[in-house]
Structure formats: structure tokens, C-alpha cells
Scaffold this active site. Structure first.
Site, PDB file in Angstrom:
ATOM      1  N   HIS A  67       0.856  -1.177   0.000  1.00 59.24           N
ATOM      2  CA  HIS A  67       0.000   0.000   0.000  1.00 59.24           C
ATOM      3  C   HIS A  67       0.893   1.227   0.000  1.00 59.24           C
ATOM      4  O   HIS A  67       2.119   1.133  -0.043  1.00 59.24           O
ATOM      5  CB  HIS A  67      -0.938  -0.005   1.211  1.00 59.24           C
ATOM      6  CG  HIS A  67      -2.144  -0.881   1.025  1.00 59.24           C
ATOM      7  ND1 HIS A  67      -3.027  -0.720  -0.014  1.00 59.24           N
ATOM      8  CD2 HIS A  67      -2.595  -1.937   1.761  1.00 59.24           C
ATOM      9  CE1 HIS A  67      -3.978  -1.627   0.077  1.00 59.24           C
ATOM     10  NE2 HIS A  67      -3.743  -2.385   1.134  1.00 59.24           N
ATOM     11  N   ASP A  81      -0.016   6.666  -4.352  1.00 66.14           N
ATOM     12  CA  ASP A  81      -1.166   6.396  -5.206  1.00 66.14           C
ATOM     13  C   ASP A  81      -1.393   7.504  -6.227  1.00 66.14           C
ATOM     14  O   ASP A  81      -1.622   7.236  -7.412  1.00 66.14           O
ATOM     15  CB  ASP A  81      -2.424   6.234  -4.350  1.00 66.14           C
ATOM     16  CG  ASP A  81      -2.512   4.865  -3.692  1.00 66.14           C
ATOM     17  OD1 ASP A  81      -1.597   4.048  -3.890  1.00 66.14           O
ATOM     18  OD2 ASP A  81      -3.496   4.616  -2.972  1.00 66.14           O
TER      19      ASP A  81
END
Length: 383
Positions: free
Chosen positions: A140, A170
Site C-alpha cells: 500500500h 497512489d
């Protein structure tokens, strides 16, 4: 905004989920592209289940997917490729976010799509890219930050790294590099008729964020310390200081003229203005000055001054700030039945962003099956 959006007529087939791909798709949609999300039947992508809720769907899903289309199809089904063939033939761009090799196993990899549509721009977003020892490792945002060396550039006064407030990998390592490279490849495809395969690794995209630390390492051999360098909290000129009422001053008077103005305004003793000898002591002295007054005092004191210092706003305060109101950043809205909320501003130049209020909803799961797949929302063939 121009009369015709710059990406009007461009079709995007988006297989991605969660944040990186959907954010990239949202930016393309805001520039006029038709974005068709491809989701699994039944529950759709995982973000549809996230809280808080917004009308009948997730607020997180709605804010990232407003104005898009959606089909629901089982990609493992034997006839999935044939059902998708017309969309592949008409698509300009494909975005996917599976682990390396997944789309190939599904029969939907770049080489297959290229045979159907030679000009297709195929963007694969992953954590570590399509090759290398980490290619299959789960991760992540903060894992990618850690492996890129970026997490260790910021920390508290003890040097312990902290969780960043934004999903930098991200968006900054995934969404934005994806959009940049998609547009470059689209221009190439329009000129040559040949598409491209784009291997976008979020961790690769983070390495440019290390620019100053890399320059320091390459020239001095020293590894930047978390909380210990000019841009990571080691200087009194680039710090966050607490006010008397528990608010915070974001101070960045790095240049000498800004620093001297800042020191004068906060009432710092003149002997502390030279921060080259003992930065830690100067940090303590500045902190004491700021702590002596509340945020209202400093807001007024800083107003109109050339000092690069401001009171840190909470999100609700930022969204209500006249700066953003005047620029129309929250003029658009997301709707879901009777529910309405401000749309997420995307980083497009004002000339490409619709400045007029425009409501849009996120798509219901499979709502466009009948148009694109000649099926009902349930996935059953239309009668």
C-alpha cells in the site's frame, strides 16, 4: 473552458479499482473523455462498500467516479473477450491496475488488445512495475514510500518517520504519472497509428520526489536525516510551530529576506536571527515566540507580509477559503438522489476545467450494460 473539451471523443476503458487508476480516469473525464469502468458483477469494485455512505453508494467511490459510465462483467467468463471486443475496438485508452500477469491470464493483456486495436494506449499501474524482484509483492501507499526512501525524509523531532497525510504514492506516483504518459502516448498514437504499453510503477514515480536528498547524497555522501535537514524540519526556517491555542503556524521563510521579516514580526531576539551556528536553539526560541500568542494574533500579524508563513487550515476551513471559491474549485458537485456534495477538484488548468456548476453522479453498477454489452444490469442477456 474551450467550447470543445480537449479529450472529447476519447474513450477510456478502465479496469482499475480503489484510487490510482480511478483518479487518473477522473482527470481524463474532467478533460472530456468518456470513461467506462469495468467492474465485477454483484458487488462491483471494493470501494463501493466503503464508508461513509453517500446516498445509495460510498462517498469515496462517488467522489472518484463521478461522470463515468459503468459495465459489470465477469472477466473470467469464456466469452468475456468477445463481449468486450467492440469496446476494445473503439477504445483509445485502457487502464488496468491488477498485479503483473493477471490481465494476460484473463486473455486481456496488451498484445491481445493490440491485435484488436493497434492504436490502443494500454496503461498498467502497479506498485513496483512489471519486472524486478518486488514485482509480485503486495503493498500500500506507505510501503511504496518506504521502499523509495521517501518515508525516511520526514519525521518528528526524534527522527521517527510519520505517516504522510496524503496518499502520495497512489496519486503522485501512480495517477499523475499515468495521466502524463497516457497523454504522451495518445499524441504518438494519433500521429503514427501505433499505440503503446505503459508500465507505470508507483514506487518508480516516487523517486523524483527525493530530488534534494538525492543531490545531497550524490555530492556529500550523506544520507538525509528524517527531521534533520532544511526541507525535513532541521531548520528553523522550515518548521511547524504550535500557537497558544493549539493551532499551528506553517513557517517556510527560507530566503534571507523572508527570514528577517519573519523574525521581526514574531519578536525574535536579534541575537537569534543567525541560525547557522545553533539551529536547534533558534528552533526553540522561535517556538517560544509563536507559542506565546494565539492563531488569531498570528493570522493578523502575518497578513500582507512577505514572510512565507500561514496558519494551517483544517479541511473545512480550506474548502471555505475565498481563494478557492474565486477560482471555482468546488463549483462542481456530486449527486446521488437527493444527496449532494462538492466534487473533488482535479489538477487541470482552469482553461480545461468547467468553471460553471455542474452536477454529476457516480455510475450504478452495470448501469450501461444494455448499451455496451446488450445486457441488463444483473448481467443477464436483455430480452
Amino acid at each position: 473552458m474551450t467550447a470543445r473539451p480537449p479529450l472529447a471523443g476519447v474513450r477510456v476503458l478502465d479496469f482499475s479499482t480503489l484510487l490510482p487508476g480511478p483518479m487518473a480516469g477522473l482527470i481524463l473525464a474532467d478533460a472530456g473523455a468518456e470513461v467506462i469502468k469495468v467492474e465485477r458483477p454483484g458487488k462491483g469494485e471494493e470501494m463501493r462498500s466503503y464508508v461513509p455512505r453517500f446516498g445509495d453508494t460510498s462517498a469515496n467511490y462517488a467522489i472518484l467516479n463521478r461522470g463515468k459510465r459503468c459495465i459489470a462483467i465477469d472477466l473470467k467468463a469464456a466469452d468475456a473477450i468477445e463481449k468486450l471486443r467492440p469496446l476494445i475496438e473503439s477504445a483509445d485508452i485502457v487502464i488496468e491496475q491488477f498485479r503483473p500477469g493477471v490481465m494476460n491470464r484473463l486473455g486481456l493483456g496488451y498484445e491481445t488488445m493490440k491485435e484488436i486495436n493497434p492504436a490502443i494506449v494500454y496503461c498498467a499501474i502497479t506498485g513496483y512495475g512489471q519486472n524486478g524482484p518486488l514485482r509480485d509483492e503486495a503493498g500500500h501507499d506507505q510501503n511504496y514510500l518506504a521502499n523509495a526512501g521517501l518515508l525516511m525524509l520526514g519525521g518528528d523531532d526524534a527522527g521517527k518517520p510519520v505517516i504522510p497525510p496524503g496518499l502520495i504514492a497512489d496519486i503522485g506516483g501512480g495517477s499523475l504519472p499515468a495521466v502524463i504518459n497516457i497523454l504522451l502516448a495518445l499524441r504518438q498514437a494519433e500521429a503514427t497509428g501505433e499505440g503503446a504499453y505503459l508500465d507505470i510503477a508507483m514506487t518508480d514515480g516516487l523517486l523524483a520526489w527525493n530530488w534534494w536528498a538525492q543531490a545531497m547524497l550524490s555530492t556529500t555522501g550523506k544520507v538525509a536525516r528524517p527531521g534533520g535537514e532544511l526541507l525535513s524540519g532541521g531548520s528553523p526556517r522550515y518548521r511547524i510551530y504550535e500557537t497558544a491555542d493549539g493551532r499551528y503556524v506553517s513557517a517556510g521563510p527560507i530566503e534571507q529576506k523572508f527570514w528577517e521579516n519573519f523574525c521581526a514580526i514574531i519578536g525574535l531576539s536579534k541575537e537569534m536571527w543567525d541560525d547557522s551556528r545553533d539551529p536547534a536553539s533558534v528552533i526553540q526560541a522561535v517556538a517560544a515566540c509563536i507559542k506565546a500568542k494565539d492563531a488569531a494574533h498570528w493570522r493578523q500579524a502575518f497578513a500582507g507580509q512577505d514572510i512565507c508563513a500561514t496558519i494551517a487550515l483544517t479541511l473545512d476551513e480550506a474548502m471555505e477559503h475565498p481563494q478557492f471559491s474565486e477560482r471555482g474549485l468546488f463549483a462542481r458537485t456530486v449527486t446521488d438522489g437527493t444527496a449532494e456534495m462538492p466534487a473533488l477538484p482535479t489538477p487541470l488548468a482552469p482553461v480545461f476545467r468547467n468553471a460553471d456548476p455542474q452536477a454529476a453522479s457516480a455510475p450504478a453498477l452495470g448501469e450501461d450494460n444494455d448499451e455496451f454489452l446488450k445486457q441488463t444490469q444483473s448481467g443477464e442477456p436483455a430480452e
